[in-house]
Motif scaffolding. Structure first.
Motif, PDB file in Angstrom:
ATOM      1  N   ALA A  21     -80.406  41.550  30.757  1.00 45.65           N
ATOM      2  CA  ALA A  21     -80.522  40.856  29.396  1.00 45.65           C
ATOM      3  C   ALA A  21     -79.832  39.563  29.626  1.00 45.65           C
ATOM      4  N   ALA A  22     -79.975  38.644  28.642  1.00 44.09           N
ATOM      5  CA  ALA A  22     -79.523  37.525  28.373  1.00 44.09           C
ATOM      6  C   ALA A  22     -77.922  37.822  27.858  1.00 44.09           C
ATOM      7  N   MET A  23     -76.939  36.804  28.139  1.00 43.25           N
ATOM      8  CA  MET A  23     -75.583  37.211  27.445  1.00 43.25           C
ATOM      9  C   MET A  23     -75.753  37.437  26.021  1.00 43.25           C
ATOM     10  N   GLY A  24     -75.092  38.556  25.488  1.00 43.27           N
ATOM     11  CA  GLY A  24     -75.029  38.512  23.984  1.00 43.27           C
ATOM     12  C   GLY A  24     -76.418  39.250  23.505  1.00 43.27           C
ATOM     13  N   ASP A  25     -77.296  39.563  24.424  1.00 44.97           N
ATOM     14  CA  ASP A  25     -78.437  40.683  24.103  1.00 44.97           C
ATOM     15  C   ASP A  25     -78.220  41.966  24.611  1.00 44.97           C
ATOM     16  N   GLY A  26     -77.145  41.945  25.599  1.00 45.92           N
ATOM     17  CA  GLY A  26     -77.048  43.407  26.174  1.00 45.92           C
ATOM     18  C   GLY A  26     -76.059  44.040  25.974  1.00 45.92           C
ATOM     19  N   ILE A  27     -75.592  45.081  26.581  1.00 45.72           N
ATOM     20  CA  ILE A  27     -74.559  46.103  26.257  1.00 45.72           C
ATOM     21  C   ILE A  27     -73.157  45.751  26.530  1.00 45.72           C
ATOM     22  N   VAL A  28     -73.081  44.636  27.569  1.00 51.49           N
ATOM     23  CA  VAL A  28     -71.614  44.474  27.648  1.00 51.49           C
ATOM     24  C   VAL A  28     -70.798  43.324  26.732  1.00 51.49           C
ATOM     25  N   HIS A  44     -65.657  27.483  35.763  1.00 52.00           N
ATOM     26  CA  HIS A  44     -67.017  27.619  35.367  1.00 52.00           C
ATOM     27  C   HIS A  44     -67.383  29.055  35.329  1.00 52.00           C
ATOM     28  N   LEU A  45     -68.443  29.330  34.398  1.00 50.29           N
ATOM     29  CA  LEU A  45     -69.124  30.643  34.269  1.00 50.29           C
ATOM     30  C   LEU A  45     -70.658  30.466  34.778  1.00 50.29           C
ATOM     31  N   VAL A  46     -70.908  31.219  35.508  1.00 48.38           N
ATOM     32  CA  VAL A  46     -72.526  31.186  36.230  1.00 48.38           C
ATOM     33  C   VAL A  46     -73.203  32.429  35.687  1.00 48.38           C
ATOM     34  N   VAL A  47     -74.165  32.099  34.790  1.00 56.10           N
ATOM     35  CA  VAL A  47     -74.901  33.305  34.212  1.00 56.10           C
ATOM     36  C   VAL A  47     -76.011  33.741  35.305  1.00 56.10           C
ATOM     37  N   GLU A  48     -76.270  35.057  35.729  1.00 57.18           N
ATOM     38  CA  GLU A  48     -77.242  35.465  36.556  1.00 57.18           C
ATOM     39  C   GLU A  48     -78.425  36.613  35.711  1.00 57.18           C
ATOM     40  N   HIS A  49     -79.318  36.406  35.906  1.00 60.23           N
ATOM     41  CA  HIS A  49     -80.492  37.463  35.485  1.00 60.23           C
ATOM     42  C   HIS A  49     -81.501  37.466  36.493  1.00 60.23           C
ATOM     43  N   ASP A  50     -81.580  38.593  37.110  1.00 58.95           N
ATOM     44  CA  ASP A  50     -82.587  39.090  38.259  1.00 58.95           C
ATOM     45  C   ASP A  50     -84.055  38.973  37.951  1.00 58.95           C
ATOM     46  N   GLU A  51     -84.574  39.083  36.726  1.00 60.89           N
ATOM     47  CA  GLU A  51     -85.899  39.239  36.396  1.00 60.89           C
ATOM     48  C   GLU A  51     -86.376  38.413  35.180  1.00 60.89           C
ATOM     49  N   PRO A  52     -85.687  37.392  34.951  1.00 63.38           N
ATOM     50  CA  PRO A  52     -86.422  36.714  33.458  1.00 63.38           C
ATOM     51  C   PRO A  52     -87.649  36.558  33.474  1.00 63.38           C
ATOM     52  N   GLU A  53     -88.202  36.749  32.345  1.00 65.68           N
ATOM     53  CA  GLU A  53     -89.608  36.464  31.866  1.00 65.68           C
ATOM     54  C   GLU A  53     -89.836  35.192  31.678  1.00 65.68           C
ATOM     55  N   GLY A  54     -88.843  34.295  31.390  1.00 64.59           N
ATOM     56  CA  GLY A  54     -88.657  32.747  30.966  1.00 64.59           C
ATOM     57  C   GLY A  54     -87.408  32.461  30.765  1.00 64.59           C
ATOM     58  N   TRP A  55     -87.040  31.670  32.228  1.00 65.95           N
ATOM     59  CA  TRP A  55     -85.576  31.365  32.429  1.00 65.95           C
ATOM     60  C   TRP A  55     -85.070  30.377  31.540  1.00 65.95           C
ATOM     61  N   ARG A  56     -85.955  29.500  31.103  1.00 65.09           N
ATOM     62  CA  ARG A  56     -85.489  28.735  29.848  1.00 65.09           C
ATOM     63  C   ARG A  56     -84.815  29.347  28.506  1.00 65.09           C
ATOM     64  N   ILE A  58     -83.643  32.733  28.618  1.00 64.83           N
ATOM     65  CA  ILE A  58     -82.341  33.151  29.051  1.00 64.83           C
ATOM     66  C   ILE A  58     -81.307  32.206  29.121  1.00 64.83           C
ATOM     67  N   ALA A  59     -81.725  31.005  29.834  1.00 65.03           N
ATOM     68  CA  ALA A  59     -80.634  29.927  29.836  1.00 65.03           C
ATOM     69  C   ALA A  59     -80.055  29.535  28.501  1.00 65.03           C
ATOM     70  N   GLN A  60     -80.869  29.220  27.564  1.00 62.60           N
ATOM     71  CA  GLN A  60     -80.706  28.788  26.252  1.00 62.60           C
ATOM     72  C   GLN A  60     -79.754  29.760  25.525  1.00 62.60           C
ATOM     73  N   ARG A  61     -80.320  31.251  25.464  1.00 58.14           N
ATOM     74  CA  ARG A  61     -79.815  32.293  24.820  1.00 58.14           C
ATOM     75  C   ARG A  61     -78.366  32.436  25.317  1.00 58.14           C
TER      76      ARG A  61
END
Length: 73
Positions: A21-28, A44-56, A58-61
């Motif tokens: 999930a994008a940050m803020g959309d998941g359970i953490v 720095h914070l680096v956001v990782e998402h292993d299987e995004p359907e749309g990386w933009r 996920i990145a924006q969210r």
């Protein structure tokens, strides 16, 4: 430069996007963890998402959520 890598996940059993999930959309509970970031030497914070359907999307969210938490964009 020192970074913290962050990931979020949907509830167990979620199949879409491999359960990630994008940050803020998941359970953490990032809002409770946010104050801990300031106790580290990371700049720095680096956001990782292993299987995004749309990386933009996920990145924006994730970016929008981090800024709402207090990150400096």
């Amino acid at each position: 430069m020192m970074a913290i890598q962050v990931k979020d996940t949907h509830a167990l059993g979620t199949i879409a996007e491999g359960g990630w999930a994008a940050m803020g959309d998941g359970i953490v509970d990032w809002k409770s963890l946010w104050p801990l970031f300031d106790t580290t030497p990371a700049d720095h914070l680096v956001v990782e998402h292993d299987e995004p359907e749309g990386w933009r999307r996920i990145a924006q969210r994730s970016y929008d959520y981090l800024v709402a938490c207090g990150a400096r964009g």
